[in-house]
Design a protein around this motif. Structure first.
Motif, PDB file in Angstrom:
ATOM      1  N   TYR A 206       7.233-101.341  55.982  1.00 20.13           N
ATOM      2  CA  TYR A 206       6.697-101.073  54.649  1.00 20.13           C
ATOM      3  C   TYR A 206       6.518-102.398  53.922  1.00 20.13           C
ATOM      4  O   TYR A 206       7.460-103.175  53.794  1.00 20.13           O
ATOM      5  CB  TYR A 206       7.644-100.166  53.852  1.00 20.13           C
ATOM      6  N   ARG A 207       5.296-102.645  53.441  1.00 22.09           N
ATOM      7  CA  ARG A 207       5.007-103.933  52.801  1.00 22.09           C
ATOM      8  C   ARG A 207       4.929-103.858  51.287  1.00 22.09           C
ATOM      9  O   ARG A 207       5.052-104.872  50.621  1.00 22.09           O
ATOM     10  CB  ARG A 207       3.671-104.471  53.315  1.00 22.09           C
ATOM     11  N   GLY A 208       4.683-102.672  50.746  1.00 24.06           N
ATOM     12  CA  GLY A 208       4.415-102.567  49.317  1.00 24.06           C
ATOM     13  C   GLY A 208       2.972-102.921  49.022  1.00 24.06           C
ATOM     14  O   GLY A 208       2.201-103.224  49.941  1.00 24.06           O
ATOM     15  N   SER A 209       2.620-102.911  47.730  1.00 23.75           N
ATOM     16  CA  SER A 209       1.193-103.026  47.435  1.00 23.75           C
ATOM     17  C   SER A 209       0.675-104.450  47.553  1.00 23.75           C
ATOM     18  O   SER A 209      -0.529-104.650  47.651  1.00 23.75           O
ATOM     19  CB  SER A 209       0.873-102.409  46.071  1.00 23.75           C
ATOM     20  N   SER A 210       1.541-105.473  47.542  1.00 25.80           N
ATOM     21  CA  SER A 210       1.044-106.834  47.790  1.00 25.80           C
ATOM     22  C   SER A 210       1.990-107.610  48.696  1.00 25.80           C
ATOM     23  O   SER A 210       2.190-108.806  48.519  1.00 25.80           O
ATOM     24  CB  SER A 210       0.822-107.580  46.474  1.00 25.80           C
TER      25      SER A 210
ATOM     26  N   ASP B 256      -1.438 -95.558  46.024  1.00 20.08           N
ATOM     27  CA  ASP B 256      -0.662 -95.583  47.260  1.00 20.08           C
ATOM     28  C   ASP B 256       0.848 -95.614  47.018  1.00 20.08           C
ATOM     29  O   ASP B 256       1.556 -94.709  47.403  1.00 20.08           O
ATOM     30  CB  ASP B 256      -1.040 -96.821  48.088  1.00 20.08           C
ATOM     31  N   ASP B 257       1.339 -96.709  46.433  1.00 13.24           N
ATOM     32  CA  ASP B 257       2.781 -96.947  46.338  1.00 13.24           C
ATOM     33  C   ASP B 257       3.204 -96.784  44.884  1.00 13.24           C
ATOM     34  O   ASP B 257       2.849 -97.593  44.029  1.00 13.24           O
ATOM     35  CB  ASP B 257       3.116 -98.340  46.861  1.00 13.24           C
TER      36      ASP B 257
ATOM     37  N   ASN C  41       7.795-102.934  45.278  1.00  7.67           N
ATOM     38  CA  ASN C  41       6.449-103.484  45.073  1.00  7.67           C
ATOM     39  C   ASN C  41       5.394-102.396  44.886  1.00  7.67           C
ATOM     40  O   ASN C  41       4.397-102.334  45.595  1.00  7.67           O
ATOM     41  CB  ASN C  41       6.112-104.387  46.292  1.00  7.67           C
ATOM     42  N   PRO C  42       5.631-101.516  43.885  1.00  7.06           N
ATOM     43  CA  PRO C  42       4.675-100.429  43.668  1.00  7.06           C
ATOM     44  C   PRO C  42       3.455-100.905  42.898  1.00  7.06           C
ATOM     45  O   PRO C  42       3.504-101.935  42.224  1.00  7.06           O
ATOM     46  CB  PRO C  42       5.475 -99.439  42.817  1.00  7.06           C
ATOM     47  N   GLU C  43       2.355-100.154  42.989  1.00  6.19           N
ATOM     48  CA  GLU C  43       1.217-100.490  42.132  1.00  6.19           C
ATOM     49  C   GLU C  43       1.286 -99.742  40.809  1.00  6.19           C
ATOM     50  O   GLU C  43       0.592-100.094  39.853  1.00  6.19           O
ATOM     51  CB  GLU C  43      -0.105-100.205  42.834  1.00  6.19           C
TER      52      GLU C  43
ATOM     53  N   THR D 236       5.147-107.779  48.986  1.00  5.95           N
ATOM     54  CA  THR D 236       6.374-108.393  48.473  1.00  5.95           C
ATOM     55  C   THR D 236       7.528-107.400  48.398  1.00  5.95           C
ATOM     56  O   THR D 236       8.563-107.695  47.794  1.00  5.95           O
ATOM     57  CB  THR D 236       6.188-109.017  47.073  1.00  5.95           C
ATOM     58  N   ALA D 237       7.366-106.219  48.985  1.00  2.93           N
ATOM     59  CA  ALA D 237       8.479-105.259  48.974  1.00  2.93           C
ATOM     60  C   ALA D 237       9.713-105.889  49.618  1.00  2.93           C
ATOM     61  O   ALA D 237       9.598-106.746  50.493  1.00  2.93           O
ATOM     62  CB  ALA D 237       8.093-103.995  49.723  1.00  2.93           C
TER      63      ALA D 237
ATOM     64  N   MET E  69      -4.568 -95.185  50.058  1.00  2.57           N
ATOM     65  CA  MET E  69      -4.457 -93.856  50.649  1.00  2.57           C
ATOM     66  C   MET E  69      -5.363 -93.737  51.880  1.00  2.57           C
ATOM     67  O   MET E  69      -4.977 -93.157  52.876  1.00  2.57           O
ATOM     68  CB  MET E  69      -4.872 -92.798  49.625  1.00  2.57           C
TER      69      MET E  69
ATOM     70  N   ASP F 191       1.128-106.668  40.170  1.00  2.32           N
ATOM     71  CA  ASP F 191       0.546-105.441  40.727  1.00  2.32           C
ATOM     72  C   ASP F 191       0.938-104.196  39.966  1.00  2.32           C
ATOM     73  O   ASP F 191       0.292-103.162  40.108  1.00  2.32           O
ATOM     74  CB  ASP F 191       1.065-105.223  42.156  1.00  2.32           C
TER      75      ASP F 191
END
Lengths: 393, 393
Positions: free
Chosen positions: A227-231, B205-206, B326-328, A233-234, A1, B363
């Motif tokens: 948009y990448r996602g949290s690691s 975040d995601d 790829n959400p957390e 891999t989105a 965030m 994740d």
């Protein structure tokens, strides 16, 4: 965030150069209107980018009665960028100037038995040396796209399913031979950045760029930003389920989108429909897709059937994406989309119209990629420019 | 793409009050650390929010040797907020203070034949009047969540599939009886906002918040902010395909996620497995899900089978979401998730582990909602607070 002031400053700087590169030549006023930044902020950032050698003044334009407005243009002599597309069957390397105009390129084939990291690295190094031979000027950076999941901070190929690579420290391996700032990422990321800066997604907010090749995925941009996602891999849309308990996918699951609309999946559809068809070149995806494209152009009924089936699978999966993320634009990219072209696009549009919900359907334009040349190498070079400007490596 | 300075200012103001409401009592320094804003900006925004009556000073804390730091806390006397959850079978209305603490609430049943807009509007108006009776203080706004697709700027229910509503001007109808700032949105949006401000997604975040009720969808947040898509219809994950050519869905397509994991879909699974089961209460979703939950607790084998099948469908669909975005964090919310609870969560986690790709799987935490009470009415009230602070209506 947490978005720090530094993050915001970097993002704004990128927004300005992206606007100038997309527009060619433009005024600070138009940059301010397009980015939502104040004119003062734009002027400051244009000053910084000019000091870095990436922009130059380009005369003045009449402003309709007011003071003439100063124009800025990207500076082709601002430096060089390298973009590398490592695919399943080749290593493609392009050299660009700082305006993202391609200067030269080369491609080396990867033989089926060349799957070890050091073999692939040798081709990348050789390709980079080829395009740099005789090139003058400073190199701002090289972007390297490899299939699969990538840890960009660490410069590691976490998982490349095609070669069964796990945790390969690709940047370190490359750094032994190449003294360049190296930025590692994957083709989904590269392709969406290419569309945002130089293709159909210029000025768009919520976008999915579908890569149709041997592997399948969707690069995503929200609010005009990758948009990448949290690691990072989105976008593994190729590995979402279309047919519960369906065809076995190389990821180990069943019924994945990729198992139907990736090149091997399309070959499977052809094999199921017409096992002895002359269109089928076993073990050769490129030749088979080429034969299908030629067959479509010549009115071959088997080719038309394969295209319709593929369009049905792809159309349902694209409708899913439209329902889930409500994009304004879906771009079909990579070599399979390029081969099958308009006939596939037409099938997809028809199926999406039947399957997507009315409201998100209304918003979603579906087009073929408009990026000239190789979108992945262009996108990789663009990511290198981003890395140069944001101070990442 | 254009984010104006005013947008950024509004977003920052929201970020600050969200931090304070999540934390309860906090310092400007901790707000700055959590939001990434400078201490000066935080001080200015805290000043504005204090002037609006939403925050108050709350003494000082020791800062470990330095000057004591001033603390701020949300002000319960800053005003009142109303949250309305219009569902398929009820209208639920809650009254909150400005700290989002629930003061009172009421619920009116919607009979199956009450599907016309004016009937639903009458229940909303009556519910709002009930909770406001005797309440003192200014009303900052009312948030109204209705199922389906919503045009929030226009205050229109574009499409509510359960009642076959098309383009119902709900805000105008409500405004005839209620002199309040009214903010219309849908349960997906409300539920994700509730988790971000008051639930499991605080500081994340995601995030995907999966609503499992009669209808099914996924509220999405990227970078800690609600994602709406290009026309506020993002999240129609219930209408993505899980089984190509599978069960008919009420949206008209086949094989949608909702047709398997919405309450009617779960009843269908039970009917397929055990058509004469005493667990099945035809035409009564609430009673059937209640019976299934009781059966699970008592070790009933049919209930366990239905839970396992539902968990398989839901697990594959959640794995798809994890691979794509790829959400957390994935939160299971709404009344079906509430009823089946931990046994469903356990099945989902096991299936996701088999189906998601390794890296995004690592994740993604999957949890049940932790929002107390009704997350949709709380989220709707939170959206009304957002509307009050950003000057939207």
């Amino acid at each position: 965030m947490a978005r720090t002031s530094r993050d915001i400053r970097s993002a704004n700087r990128l927004g300005v150069i992206q606007q100038v590169i997309s527009a060619g030549t433009t005024s600070r006023q138009r940059i301010a209107a397009a980015t939502g930044l104040s004119l003062g902020t734009v002027a400051t950032l244009v000053g910084e980018l000019t000091a870095l050698g990436l922009l130059t003044e380009a005369g003045r334009e009449d402003s309709g009665g007011g003071r003439p407005r100063g124009l800025v243009t990207p500076n082709p002599r601002g430096g060089l960028l390298i973009g590398v597309d490592v695919a399943e069957t080749y290593v493609h390397v392009d050299l660009f100037d700082a305006t993202l105009t391609r200067l030269t390129g080369t491609e080396e084939a990867l033989r089926p038995n060349e799957r070890r990291p050091e073999q692939v690295v040798a081709h990348i190094v050789s390709g980079v040396r080829t395009v740099m031979a005789g090139a003058g000027g400073r190199i701002l950076g090289a972007g390297v796209s490899v299939p699969g999941q990538v840890d960009r901070e660490g410069g590691v190929s976490v998982f490349a399913p095609n070669w069964d690579w796990h945790d390969v420290p690709l940047r370190d391996l490359l750094a032994r031979s190449l003294a360049l700032p190296l930025h590692l990422d994957n083709p989904l990321r590269a392709a969406v950045v290419a569309e945002l800066w130089s293709g159909a997604a210029r000025g768009r907010d919520d976008v999915a760029v579908i890569n149709l090749g041997t592997g399948v995925g969707a690069g995503l941009a929200f609010g005009g930003a990758l948009y990448r996602g949290s690691s990072n891999t989105a976008g593994e849309w190729g590995h979402t389920t279309l047919v519960l308990d369906g065809r076995l996918c190389r990821c180990g699951s069943r019924g994945c989108v990729e198992a139907y609309v990736g090149a091997p999946g399309i070959m499977q559809t052809l094999r199921d429909l017409a096992p002895t068809s002359a269109l089928l070149h076993p073990e050769d995806q490129t030749a088979t897709l080429g034969a299908l494209a030629a067959g479509l152009a010549a009115g071959d009924p088997i080719a038309a059937k394969v295209n319709a089936e593929t369009g049905r699978y792809l159309g349902v999966a694209v409708a899913d994406l439209i329902n889930l993320i409500n994009p304004e634009l879906v771009v079909l990219s990579s070599w399979v989309a390029d081969r099958l072209g308009v006939p596939l696009l037409d099938e997809v549009r028809a199926v999406v119209t039947q399957h997507a919900l009315r409201r998100p359907l209304t918003d979603a334009e579906i087009v073929l990629s408009t990026v000239p040349g190789n979108p992945v190498s262009l996108g990789a070079a663009t990511l290198a420019l981003e890395g140069f400007l944001t101070g990442g490596r």
